[in-house]
Design a protein around this motif. Structure first.
Motif, PDB file in Angstrom:
ATOM      1  N   LEU A 117       0.823  -1.213   0.000  1.00  0.00           N
ATOM      2  CA  LEU A 117       0.000   0.000   0.000  1.00  0.00           C
ATOM      3  C   LEU A 117       0.858   1.264   0.000  1.00  0.00           C
ATOM      4  O   LEU A 117       0.475   2.270  -0.607  1.00  0.00           O
ATOM      5  N   ALA A 118       2.019   1.220   0.641  1.00  0.00           N
ATOM      6  CA  ALA A 118       2.944   2.370   0.584  1.00  0.00           C
ATOM      7  C   ALA A 118       3.449   2.557  -0.845  1.00  0.00           C
ATOM      8  O   ALA A 118       3.523   3.689  -1.345  1.00  0.00           O
ATOM      9  N   ASP A 119       3.774   1.443  -1.519  1.00  0.00           N
ATOM     10  CA  ASP A 119       4.197   1.528  -2.920  1.00  0.00           C
ATOM     11  C   ASP A 119       3.067   2.053  -3.800  1.00  0.00           C
ATOM     12  O   ASP A 119       3.288   2.876  -4.682  1.00  0.00           O
ATOM     13  N   LEU A 120       1.860   1.565  -3.554  1.00  0.00           N
ATOM     14  CA  LEU A 120       0.692   2.036  -4.315  1.00  0.00           C
ATOM     15  C   LEU A 120       0.480   3.532  -4.102  1.00  0.00           C
ATOM     16  O   LEU A 120       0.222   4.268  -5.059  1.00  0.00           O
ATOM     17  N   ASP A 121       0.616   3.992  -2.863  1.00  0.00           N
ATOM     18  CA  ASP A 121       0.447   5.411  -2.566  1.00  0.00           C
ATOM     19  C   ASP A 121       1.473   6.246  -3.332  1.00  0.00           C
ATOM     20  O   ASP A 121       1.137   7.273  -3.911  1.00  0.00           O
ATOM     21  N   ARG A 122       2.733   5.779  -3.349  1.00  0.00           N
ATOM     22  CA  ARG A 122       3.773   6.510  -4.082  1.00  0.00           C
ATOM     23  C   ARG A 122       3.509   6.499  -5.587  1.00  0.00           C
ATOM     24  O   ARG A 122       3.857   7.428  -6.291  1.00  0.00           O
ATOM     25  N   ALA A 123       2.874   5.449  -6.084  1.00  0.00           N
ATOM     26  CA  ALA A 123       2.616   5.354  -7.523  1.00  0.00           C
ATOM     27  C   ALA A 123       1.353   6.089  -7.944  1.00  0.00           C
ATOM     28  O   ALA A 123       1.360   6.785  -8.954  1.00  0.00           O
ATOM     29  N   ALA A 124       0.265   5.958  -7.183  1.00  0.00           N
ATOM     30  CA  ALA A 124      -1.030   6.367  -7.725  1.00  0.00           C
ATOM     31  C   ALA A 124      -1.802   7.402  -6.918  1.00  0.00           C
ATOM     32  O   ALA A 124      -2.916   7.746  -7.299  1.00  0.00           O
ATOM     33  N   SER A 125      -1.248   7.921  -5.852  1.00  0.00           N
ATOM     34  CA  SER A 125      -1.987   8.899  -5.065  1.00  0.00           C
ATOM     35  C   SER A 125      -2.091  10.232  -5.798  1.00  0.00           C
ATOM     36  O   SER A 125      -1.092  10.793  -6.228  1.00  0.00           O
ATOM     37  N   ARG A 126      -3.303  10.758  -5.887  1.00  0.00           N
ATOM     38  CA  ARG A 126      -3.450  12.083  -6.480  1.00  0.00           C
ATOM     39  C   ARG A 126      -3.307  13.171  -5.431  1.00  0.00           C
ATOM     40  O   ARG A 126      -3.450  14.348  -5.730  1.00  0.00           O
ATOM     41  N   PHE A 127      -3.000  12.772  -4.197  1.00  0.00           N
ATOM     42  CA  PHE A 127      -2.839  13.736  -3.111  1.00  0.00           C
ATOM     43  C   PHE A 127      -1.371  13.949  -2.740  1.00  0.00           C
ATOM     44  O   PHE A 127      -1.080  14.700  -1.819  1.00  0.00           O
ATOM     45  N   ARG A 128      -0.464  13.302  -3.419  1.00  0.00           N
ATOM     46  CA  ARG A 128       0.967  13.453  -3.154  1.00  0.00           C
ATOM     47  C   ARG A 128       1.616  14.105  -4.362  1.00  0.00           C
ATOM     48  O   ARG A 128       1.547  13.564  -5.468  1.00  0.00           O
ATOM     49  N   GLY A 136     -10.501  12.789 -12.356  1.00  0.00           N
ATOM     50  CA  GLY A 136      -9.731  13.521 -11.358  1.00  0.00           C
ATOM     51  C   GLY A 136      -9.966  15.014 -11.369  1.00  0.00           C
ATOM     52  O   GLY A 136     -10.155  15.631 -10.322  1.00  0.00           O
ATOM     53  N   SER A 137      -9.974  15.624 -12.541  1.00  0.00           N
ATOM     54  CA  SER A 137     -10.190  17.076 -12.624  1.00  0.00           C
ATOM     55  C   SER A 137     -11.564  17.468 -12.101  1.00  0.00           C
ATOM     56  O   SER A 137     -11.718  18.479 -11.414  1.00  0.00           O
ATOM     57  N   ALA A 138     -12.572  16.666 -12.408  1.00  0.00           N
ATOM     58  CA  ALA A 138     -13.928  16.953 -11.922  1.00  0.00           C
ATOM     59  C   ALA A 138     -14.004  16.820 -10.407  1.00  0.00           C
ATOM     60  O   ALA A 138     -14.687  17.609  -9.737  1.00  0.00           O
ATOM     61  N   LEU A 139     -13.302  15.839  -9.848  1.00  0.00           N
ATOM     62  CA  LEU A 139     -13.286  15.687  -8.388  1.00  0.00           C
ATOM     63  C   LEU A 139     -12.626  16.885  -7.715  1.00  0.00           C
ATOM     64  O   LEU A 139     -13.121  17.395  -6.706  1.00  0.00           O
ATOM     65  N   VAL A 140     -11.521  17.345  -8.273  1.00  0.00           N
ATOM     66  CA  VAL A 140     -10.845  18.527  -7.721  1.00  0.00           C
ATOM     67  C   VAL A 140     -11.761  19.732  -7.813  1.00  0.00           C
ATOM     68  O   VAL A 140     -11.895  20.495  -6.856  1.00  0.00           O
ATOM     69  N   ALA A 141     -12.427  19.899  -8.948  1.00  0.00           N
ATOM     70  CA  ALA A 141     -13.351  21.032  -9.126  1.00  0.00           C
ATOM     71  C   ALA A 141     -14.500  20.979  -8.127  1.00  0.00           C
ATOM     72  O   ALA A 141     -15.005  22.020  -7.697  1.00  0.00           O
ATOM     73  N   ALA A 142     -14.888  19.764  -7.710  1.00  0.00           N
ATOM     74  CA  ALA A 142     -15.984  19.606  -6.744  1.00  0.00           C
ATOM     75  C   ALA A 142     -15.503  19.735  -5.297  1.00  0.00           C
ATOM     76  O   ALA A 142     -16.299  19.617  -4.369  1.00  0.00           O
ATOM     77  N   GLY A 143     -14.205  19.984  -5.102  1.00  0.00           N
ATOM     78  CA  GLY A 143     -13.675  20.187  -3.759  1.00  0.00           C
ATOM     79  C   GLY A 143     -12.978  18.989  -3.154  1.00  0.00           C
ATOM     80  O   GLY A 143     -12.455  19.058  -2.050  1.00  0.00           O
ATOM     81  N   TYR A 144     -12.957  17.877  -3.865  1.00  0.00           N
ATOM     82  CA  TYR A 144     -12.265  16.687  -3.354  1.00  0.00           C
ATOM     83  C   TYR A 144     -10.830  16.729  -3.850  1.00  0.00           C
ATOM     84  O   TYR A 144     -10.420  16.013  -4.739  1.00  0.00           O
ATOM     85  N   ASP A 145     -10.062  17.638  -3.251  1.00  0.00           N
ATOM     86  CA  ASP A 145      -8.709  17.910  -3.696  1.00  0.00           C
ATOM     87  C   ASP A 145      -7.650  17.461  -2.697  1.00  0.00           C
ATOM     88  O   ASP A 145      -6.475  17.775  -2.836  1.00  0.00           O
ATOM     89  N   ALA A 146      -8.081  16.749  -1.683  1.00  0.00           N
ATOM     90  CA  ALA A 146      -7.156  16.259  -0.657  1.00  0.00           C
ATOM     91  C   ALA A 146      -7.733  14.972  -0.078  1.00  0.00           C
ATOM     92  O   ALA A 146      -8.867  14.590  -0.376  1.00  0.00           O
ATOM     93  N   ASP A 147      -6.953  14.330   0.768  1.00  0.00           N
ATOM     94  CA  ASP A 147      -7.394  13.135   1.466  1.00  0.00           C
ATOM     95  C   ASP A 147      -8.678  13.438   2.237  1.00  0.00           C
ATOM     96  O   ASP A 147      -8.881  14.561   2.703  1.00  0.00           O
ATOM     97  N   LEU A 148      -9.544  12.453   2.369  1.00  0.00           N
ATOM     98  CA  LEU A 148     -10.831  12.672   3.042  1.00  0.00           C
ATOM     99  C   LEU A 148     -10.681  13.224   4.457  1.00  0.00           C
ATOM    100  O   LEU A 148     -11.494  14.040   4.888  1.00  0.00           O
ATOM    101  N   ASP A 149      -9.668  12.792   5.193  1.00  0.00           N
ATOM    102  CA  ASP A 149      -9.467  13.317   6.547  1.00  0.00           C
ATOM    103  C   ASP A 149      -9.225  14.827   6.513  1.00  0.00           C
ATOM    104  O   ASP A 149      -9.715  15.560   7.372  1.00  0.00           O
ATOM    105  N   VAL A 150      -8.485  15.297   5.532  1.00  0.00           N
ATOM    106  CA  VAL A 150      -8.214  16.730   5.386  1.00  0.00           C
ATOM    107  C   VAL A 150      -9.501  17.474   5.033  1.00  0.00           C
ATOM    108  O   VAL A 150      -9.819  18.518   5.602  1.00  0.00           O
TER     109      VAL A 150
END
Length: 136
Positions: A52-63, A117-131
């Motif tokens: 999951l750490a490798d996946l986060d480094r590869a595919a996270s749109r929040f990093r 992804g762009s639509a999610l950012v435009a809707a305010g989902y631009d960070a991890d859910l906790d943030v």
């Protein structure tokens, strides 16, 4: 990370097939690893956490340093330079998940769509859910 033990506290019960496990937070959610043999639990949890750490480094749109963010930035630069057909290479892990996302989009007739992804950012989902939750 929070670790919680499930199931029996006695290893002899685990050897009879009663699942035991650990939960931990990673990639914005709670993950669970269940095993039926107590002696493999630590190894299984470590394997899951590393993956999951490798996946986060590869595919996270929040990093900002994730592979998907770097590849997206390169594709924008290539398009700006008129090289819209330029090849951009990804890691085997990234490409495996990209293939899985394409497959999910295909078999769901677009209900699952990895290109929003762009639509999610435009809707305010631009960070991890906790943030995002902390904002409200």
């Amino acid at each position: 990370m929070t670790t919680t033990l499930w199931g029996p506290a006695r290893p002899e019960l685990a050897s009879e097939g009663e699942p035991i496990g650990h939960t931990f937070r990673a990639i914005g959610t709670i993950n669970a690893v269940l095993v039926t043999r107590d002696e493999v639990l630590d190894e299984a949890v470590g394997l899951a956490q590393r993956h999951l750490a490798d996946l986060d480094r590869a595919a996270s749109r929040f990093r900002a340093d994730s592979e998907v963010i770097r590849l997206a930035a390169r594709s924008v630069i290539a398009a700006d330079e008129g090289r819209s057909g330029a090849a951009i290479l990804g890691s085997p892990l990234f490409l495996d998940y990209l293939a899985a996302a394409r497959h999910a989009a295909r078999i769901s007739d677009g209900l699952v769509d990895f290109t929003v992804g762009s639509a999610l950012v435009a809707a305010g989902y631009d960070a991890d859910l906790d943030v995002i939750r902390a904002r409200h």
